[in-house]
Design an enzyme around this catalytic site. Sequence first.
Site, short mmCIF file in Angstrom:
data_model
loop_
_atom_site.label_atom_id
_atom_site.label_comp_id
_atom_site.label_asym_id
_atom_site.label_seq_id
_atom_site.Cartn_x
_atom_site.Cartn_y
_atom_site.Cartn_z
N VAL A 1 26.31 3.09 2.69
CA VAL A 1 26.03 1.76 2.10
C VAL A 1 27.32 0.93 1.99
O VAL A 1 27.31 -0.28 2.19
CB VAL A 1 25.39 1.95 0.70
CG1 VAL A 1 25.36 0.66 -0.10
CG2 VAL A 1 24.00 2.53 0.84
N TYR A 2 28.43 1.61 1.69
CA TYR A 2 29.67 0.85 1.43
C TYR A 2 30.40 0.46 2.71
O TYR A 2 31.45 -0.17 2.65
CB TYR A 2 30.57 1.62 0.48
CG TYR A 2 30.14 1.53 -0.99
CD1 TYR A 2 29.02 0.78 -1.37
CD2 TYR A 2 30.85 2.18 -1.98
CE1 TYR A 2 28.63 0.69 -2.69
CE2 TYR A 2 30.47 2.09 -3.32
CZ TYR A 2 29.36 1.35 -3.67
OH TYR A 2 28.97 1.26 -4.98
N GLY B 1 21.22 6.91 -0.90
CA GLY B 1 22.10 7.80 -0.12
C GLY B 1 22.31 9.16 -0.74
O GLY B 1 21.39 9.76 -1.31
N VAL B 2 23.55 9.63 -0.65
CA VAL B 2 23.84 10.99 -1.17
C VAL B 2 23.70 11.01 -2.69
O VAL B 2 23.29 12.00 -3.30
CB VAL B 2 25.23 11.47 -0.69
CG1 VAL B 2 26.37 10.70 -1.35
CG2 VAL B 2 25.39 12.96 -0.90
N ASP B 3 23.98 9.87 -3.34
CA ASP B 3 23.83 9.76 -4.80
C ASP B 3 22.38 10.06 -5.19
O ASP B 3 22.10 10.85 -6.10
CB ASP B 3 24.23 8.33 -5.19
CG ASP B 3 24.46 8.15 -6.68
OD1 ASP B 3 24.67 7.00 -7.10
OD2 ASP B 3 24.41 9.15 -7.43
N SER C 1 31.95 6.45 1.11
CA SER C 1 32.01 5.02 1.47
C SER C 1 31.53 4.67 2.87
O SER C 1 31.52 3.49 3.24
CB SER C 1 33.45 4.46 1.31
OG SER C 1 33.69 4.11 -0.03
N THR C 2 31.14 5.67 3.66
CA THR C 2 30.80 5.38 5.07
C THR C 2 29.33 5.04 5.27
O THR C 2 28.88 4.82 6.39
CB THR C 2 31.15 6.58 5.98
OG1 THR C 2 30.30 7.69 5.63
CG2 THR C 2 32.61 6.97 5.85
N ASP D 1 23.05 19.14 4.37
CA ASP D 1 22.67 18.43 3.14
C ASP D 1 23.51 19.00 2.00
O ASP D 1 23.37 20.17 1.65
CB ASP D 1 21.16 18.67 2.89
CG ASP D 1 20.69 18.10 1.57
OD1 ASP D 1 19.47 18.07 1.36
OD2 ASP D 1 21.54 17.68 0.76
N ILE D 2 24.39 18.19 1.46
CA ILE D 2 25.37 18.67 0.45
C ILE D 2 24.66 19.24 -0.78
O ILE D 2 25.22 20.11 -1.48
CB ILE D 2 26.32 17.52 0.07
CG1 ILE D 2 27.63 18.07 -0.53
CG2 ILE D 2 25.66 16.49 -0.86
CD1 ILE D 2 28.75 17.05 -0.62
N1 APR Z 1 24.22 15.29 2.11
C1 APR Z 1 25.41 14.91 2.69
N2 APR Z 1 25.68 13.65 3.05
C2 APR Z 1 24.72 12.71 2.83
C3 APR Z 1 23.47 13.02 2.22
C4 APR Z 1 23.24 14.38 1.87
N3 APR Z 1 22.08 14.77 1.30
N4 APR Z 1 22.73 11.87 2.15
C5 APR Z 1 23.49 10.89 2.68
N5 APR Z 1 24.67 11.39 3.10
C6 APR Z 1 25.80 10.71 3.75
C7 APR Z 1 25.53 9.40 4.44
O1 APR Z 1 24.90 9.61 5.69
C8 APR Z 1 26.95 8.88 4.57
O2 APR Z 1 27.56 9.49 5.69
O3 APR Z 1 26.75 10.38 2.75
C9 APR Z 1 27.64 9.40 3.30
C10 APR Z 1 27.89 8.35 2.23
O4 APR Z 1 26.87 7.36 2.29
P1 APR Z 1 26.22 6.75 0.95
O5 APR Z 1 25.44 7.80 0.27
O6 APR Z 1 25.53 5.49 1.34
O7 APR Z 1 27.46 6.43 0.01
P2 APR Z 1 28.51 5.22 0.07
O8 APR Z 1 28.65 4.62 1.42
O9 APR Z 1 29.73 5.76 -0.61
O10 APR Z 1 27.83 4.11 -0.86
C11 APR Z 1 27.71 4.38 -2.24
O11 APR Z 1 25.37 3.92 -2.21
O12 APR Z 1 23.71 5.32 -2.80
C12 APR Z 1 24.49 4.30 -3.25
O13 APR Z 1 24.66 4.70 -5.60
C13 APR Z 1 25.38 4.72 -4.38
O14 APR Z 1 25.99 2.47 -4.86
C14 APR Z 1 26.45 3.68 -4.29
C15 APR Z 1 26.61 3.51 -2.78
#
Ligand code: APR
Length: 173
Positions: free
Chosen positions: A124-125, A30-32, A121-122, A8-9
Amino acid sequence: MTQVIKGDITTLKVDAIVNAANQVMLGGGGVDGAIHRAAGRELFEACLKVPEVRPGVRCPTGEARITPGFKLPAKYVIHTVGPVYRDGTKGEAEKLANCYRNSLALACENGCHTVAFPCISTGVYGYPIEEASEIAVKETKAFLDAHPEMEVIFCCFSEKDKAVYEKILNGKE
Ligand code: APR
């Protein structure tokens, strides 16, 4: 130096963690979402202060912005916005490459030595992990060749993603 971990980052005590944000830069899922929850309300307020470059856009796709980490163990959060993956012919690769280049440049400008990336990006995107990790490793390696004093951690959220990164890194080093 680069390393791959599964974790978990938001728990990493590094100089900067990179957030896979969206262009509005006020949080999301997601991670955001995880980063905003862990950093606390001050992160939202700091993001709100980041000037919009056009209505509803604080950070255009491929660019990066830096804020403090607040309650996070990391000193900084570098917010970057990855491309939404369509079909690979809409400039997605270049935009994703820019996320890594610009995030690393911003980290370097702010005196960061250790930087952790999620798999931008891997989620939701929808970017396929194989192609996305190739870009991540290629751009990071190019940057670290010029900045050997920096360290990058690829923080994967699944064993599957970690294995993809390890395969690429083992092939490259
Ligand atoms: N620590 C590390 N990696 C994580 C964590 C965490 N706590 N939570 C999720 N991830 C991983 C996901 O499993 C995925 O492999 O982060 C990676 C990126 O996934 P997303 O968070 O969905 O980001 P992304 O694909 O870039 O989409 C961005 O999603 O959350 C929204 O606001 C964000 O609109 C933006 C979009």
